[in-house]
Design an enzyme around this catalytic site. Sequence first.
Site, PDB file in Angstrom:
ATOM      1  N   PRO A  96      26.072  14.928   5.662  1.00 25.93           N
ATOM      2  CG  PRO A  96      27.292  13.017   6.162  1.00 25.93           C
ATOM      3  CD  PRO A  96      27.136  14.454   6.544  1.00 25.93           C
ATOM      4  CB  CYS A  97      21.318  14.855   3.101  1.00 26.50           C
ATOM      5  SG  CYS A  97      21.875  14.246   1.500  1.00 26.50           S
ATOM      6  N   PRO A  98      21.121  11.452   4.252  1.00 27.57           N
ATOM      7  CG  PRO A  98      22.324   9.478   3.942  1.00 27.57           C
ATOM      8  CD  PRO A  98      22.483  10.921   4.308  1.00 27.57           C
TER       9      PRO A  98
END
Length: 373
Positions: A96-98
């Site tokens: 996940p990249c947030p």
Amino acid sequence: MSNAPTLFTFFSGAGFLDLGFEDSGYKVSFVNEYHKPFMDTYIHSRRALQHPEPEFGYHLEDISVFTEEPNKDELSKMVRACRARNELIGFIGGPPCPDFSVGGKNRGSEGENGKLTATYVTLICQQQPDFFVFENVKGLWRTKKHREFFEEMKAMLREHGYSTTERLIDAMEYGVPQQRERIILIGFKNETLKNMNIPVENGTSLDDVFPWLNRIKYTKEQLQSIPFPTQDPFQEDGTLGKPVGVPDELTVEYWFEKNDVYQHPNANLYFQPRAGLAKFLVIPEGDDSKKSYKRLHRWRYSPTAAYGNNEVHLHPYKARRLSVSEALAIQSLPKAYTLPPDITLSNAFKTVGNGVPYLASRGIAETILDFLQ
């Protein structure tokens, strides 16, 4: 090794990345995802596409459990079973990249999601697959702090016997009707490379020998020279001719037709506005200049299919938001790919927006095969 590579997939989401690899000849043997609605979608879509069940099943848990006993040993046994059959083993995943994105929290490696990148790298170092794929947002390159963390991760992989190559890809290069830039980091075990007679010195980059451009349909220069339209007045259900010189496959309208989006099982899944329709009727076709309420142009590509953080995308010539079937088409998925009918709207759009565009994942999968062969 004549067998197609065997994949262990992590942060698998709804399986867009996996599907691109699988349709290129790889075998998915192990699936790990933490968020149940994503996993439910993954299982549903596999059955809809009539793909075989993964040999080692679905694992709905945090990836970190596989870096510690007893799960670490269980995973090792699965990897050894594939090795015993002389199969090449790949780990693929996009943490996940947030925490690395400008639109997200930007907490970097300290954020809960940022830590998952380090966990994935640890897992690769422990289990020693023949190759791995790591996908993430370009923010991991763009900020000094994030870049340092990324370089630390690569150094750790080098210390554990891997040579790597990386590229900032744009999904449009592979014929996807969506501008979506992502970092792809690919690594191969030095021992595997030696067995394939690919000369490599420990810790060197594979940038000069990895055939990144093999499967690209449009170079970045070609994309810049295409005369895409900008804006036209909004006309509900109005007609508009396609401009000369615009490739069909890079337009949303082509994909809407190709995937028969109005008859698709997910055609009626879209958010209804709380307020009146007034706003939907005044935004010109193709006006995607604001953060929210971007209206797509039928004869152009879509901006990044991200539907969180109030990023509302409107249909080019209907007075409504995009439907799930249209969002799937913008992700270049096969027409037969469907989401479960009982999925919530927010989970449906989150699922679609988080996925790697199918044609981009196929392009990457085929490029790795080109290199291995």
